[in-house]
Write a protein that holds these residues in place. Structure first.
Motif, PDB file in Angstrom:
ATOM      1  N   VAL A 176       0.839  -1.194   0.000  1.00  0.00           N
ATOM      2  CA  VAL A 176       0.000   0.000   0.000  1.00  0.00           C
ATOM      3  C   VAL A 176       0.877   1.248   0.000  1.00  0.00           C
ATOM      4  O   VAL A 176       1.917   1.288   0.662  1.00  0.00           O
ATOM      5  N   ILE A 177       0.466   2.271  -0.739  1.00  0.00           N
ATOM      6  CA  ILE A 177       1.244   3.499  -0.867  1.00  0.00           C
ATOM      7  C   ILE A 177       1.411   4.174   0.487  1.00  0.00           C
ATOM      8  O   ILE A 177       0.467   4.288   1.261  1.00  0.00           O
ATOM      9  N   LYS A 178       2.620   4.607   0.751  1.00  0.00           N
ATOM     10  CA  LYS A 178       2.926   5.289   2.015  1.00  0.00           C
ATOM     11  C   LYS A 178       2.942   6.802   1.801  1.00  0.00           C
ATOM     12  O   LYS A 178       3.286   7.298   0.727  1.00  0.00           O
ATOM     13  N   LYS A 179       2.578   7.523   2.854  1.00  0.00           N
ATOM     14  CA  LYS A 179       2.629   8.980   2.799  1.00  0.00           C
ATOM     15  C   LYS A 179       4.064   9.425   2.511  1.00  0.00           C
ATOM     16  O   LYS A 179       5.013   8.937   3.113  1.00  0.00           O
ATOM     17  N   GLY A 180       4.215  10.331   1.563  1.00  0.00           N
ATOM     18  CA  GLY A 180       5.544  10.819   1.202  1.00  0.00           C
ATOM     19  C   GLY A 180       6.127  10.169  -0.036  1.00  0.00           C
ATOM     20  O   GLY A 180       7.119  10.656  -0.587  1.00  0.00           O
ATOM     21  N   ASP A 181       5.514   9.063  -0.499  1.00  0.00           N
ATOM     22  CA  ASP A 181       5.985   8.402  -1.719  1.00  0.00           C
ATOM     23  C   ASP A 181       5.363   9.123  -2.916  1.00  0.00           C
ATOM     24  O   ASP A 181       4.363   8.693  -3.482  1.00  0.00           O
ATOM     25  N   LYS A 186       1.572   9.944  -7.420  1.00  0.00           N
ATOM     26  CA  LYS A 186       1.319  10.496  -8.747  1.00  0.00           C
ATOM     27  C   LYS A 186       0.749   9.424  -9.677  1.00  0.00           C
ATOM     28  O   LYS A 186      -0.214   9.665 -10.417  1.00  0.00           O
ATOM     29  N   ARG A 187       1.325   8.227  -9.645  1.00  0.00           N
ATOM     30  CA  ARG A 187       0.813   7.125 -10.488  1.00  0.00           C
ATOM     31  C   ARG A 187      -0.606   6.747 -10.070  1.00  0.00           C
ATOM     32  O   ARG A 187      -1.457   6.462 -10.919  1.00  0.00           O
ATOM     33  N   THR A 191      -4.287   6.238 -12.281  1.00  0.00           N
ATOM     34  CA  THR A 191      -4.889   4.912 -12.485  1.00  0.00           C
ATOM     35  C   THR A 191      -5.954   4.580 -11.446  1.00  0.00           C
ATOM     36  O   THR A 191      -6.427   3.445 -11.398  1.00  0.00           O
ATOM     37  N   PHE A 192      -6.368   5.580 -10.641  1.00  0.00           N
ATOM     38  CA  PHE A 192      -7.221   5.295  -9.495  1.00  0.00           C
ATOM     39  C   PHE A 192      -8.504   4.556  -9.859  1.00  0.00           C
ATOM     40  O   PHE A 192      -8.859   3.555  -9.224  1.00  0.00           O
TER      41      PHE A 192
END
Length: 330
Positions: A176-181, A186-187, A191-192
């Motif tokens: 899962v995407i982490k805050k700050g990545d 952006k990706r 693609t959401f």
């Protein structure tokens, strides 16, 4: 869906519903949509309801401003919010100047102190006569005794509630995407929608098997046997008119209208956290627009292609199996 930002990080809540980094929906965009909705409703000689969910709607610093603005529209008949109950009671009490309905999801993964504070707020809010309040008690595995105690308290104080099975987590938390990545974020923006559709499908895959592993037999028997003490949907059959709760339909596997004519897009619209507009939470059919820009309002019902209808709001939308019964819902 006002935004994914949430102050909780429940283990079973998918990343396409919550995070701690997404931007808040702006008051300007929200009010623009409310203006368009009010104008359209006036042209159609209709009233409208708004339900705001997230993420956690109260995490948006302009949330009160948004509901205050919505409250000024004469065509508005109902203004509802779905919240995790974590805000101070005084914040909720102030919001009830504008809200007519509130659903609180009681998440038992939180500390006992937080849970007790949320229950205290629920009991106080339930005393506000102008507010329709109901609670989703999320049955977290291993907490059956706690749930039974909460139910006794709610029944004693006439709180409307539903005891809900949790759909077990299916995502790899390490992915899962982490805050700050910033690159991953952006990706994700690009693609959401496809990721969400794919994720919802993945979540449904092998769901019953995962539920049986997630809960023990006693927990499953308890939650499946619970009656719901308030109704929110009316169904017409050849011989009867039935009134029950949408969660009862889901619990008994009756939430399927594949091939029926569904009035999502006519009776309802669904707004993604990024402002994209669809007919319903199922996101079937083409995108109808983006808040801040003109909306392509549908004029005909949609033939449902989904195997199940998972969203309670979508379930409430008019549906008919045979055109000869259309008069029952006109």
């Amino acid at each position: 869906f006002i935004g994914k930002r949430c102050n909780y990080d429940c283990s079973y809540c998918a990343s396409f519903y919550h995070d701690n980094y997404s931007p808040h929906a702006s008051k300007e965009d929200a009010c623009n949509f409310i203006d368009q909705l009010a104008y359209y409703a006036n042209e159609q000689d209709k009233q409208f309801k708004i339900t705001i969910t997230g993420g956690e709607p109260f995490a948006n610093p302009r949330f009160i401003d948004i509901i205050e603005y919505a409250h000024t529209k004469s065509q508005l008949s109902q203004l509802a919010v779905v919240t995790n109950g974590s805000m101070p009671f005084e914040v909720y009490k102030f919001a009830t100047k504008y809200l007519t309905n509130m659903t609180i999801s009681l998440h038992l993964e939180q500390s006992q102190a937080v849970t007790d504070q949320t229950i205290e707020s629920i009991l106080k809010l339930n005393q506000i006569e102008s507010l329709f309040l109901n609670v989703n008690i999320m049955l977290f595995p291993g907490r059956l005794a706690q749930v039974k105690d909460i139910i006794k308290k709610f029944e004693k104080h006439n709180v409307k509630f539903i005891t809900r099975k949790i759909e077990p987590p299916f995502e790899d938390k390490n992915q899962v995407i982490k805050k700050g990545d910033t690159q991953a974020i952006k990706r994700e923006k690009e693609t959401f929608v496809l990721d969400k559709i794919r994720g919802k499908s993945q979540n449904k895959y092998d769901l019953e098997t995962r539920i049986k592993k997630y809960y023990n037999e006693e927990e499953l028997e308890f939650v499946s046997g619970r009656e719901i003490n308030w109704n929110n949907i009316r169904l017409h059959t050849e011989t009867d008119i039935l009134e029950l709760n949408t969660d009862q339909l889901k619990a008994n596997g009756l939430n399927t209208w594949q091939g029926w004519q569904c009035y999502i897009g006519i009776d309802s619209l669904y707004i993604q956290h990024n402002g994209e507009i669809y007919r319903g939470n199922c996101m079937l059919g083409d995108k109808l627009g983006t808040i801040g820009k003109p909306i392509n309002w549908p004029i005909k019902p949609f033939t449902c292609t989904a195997t199940t209808c998972g969203c309670n709001v979508d379930m409430l939308v008019r549906k008919t199996k045979d055109p000869k019964y259309k008069f029952l819902i006109d």
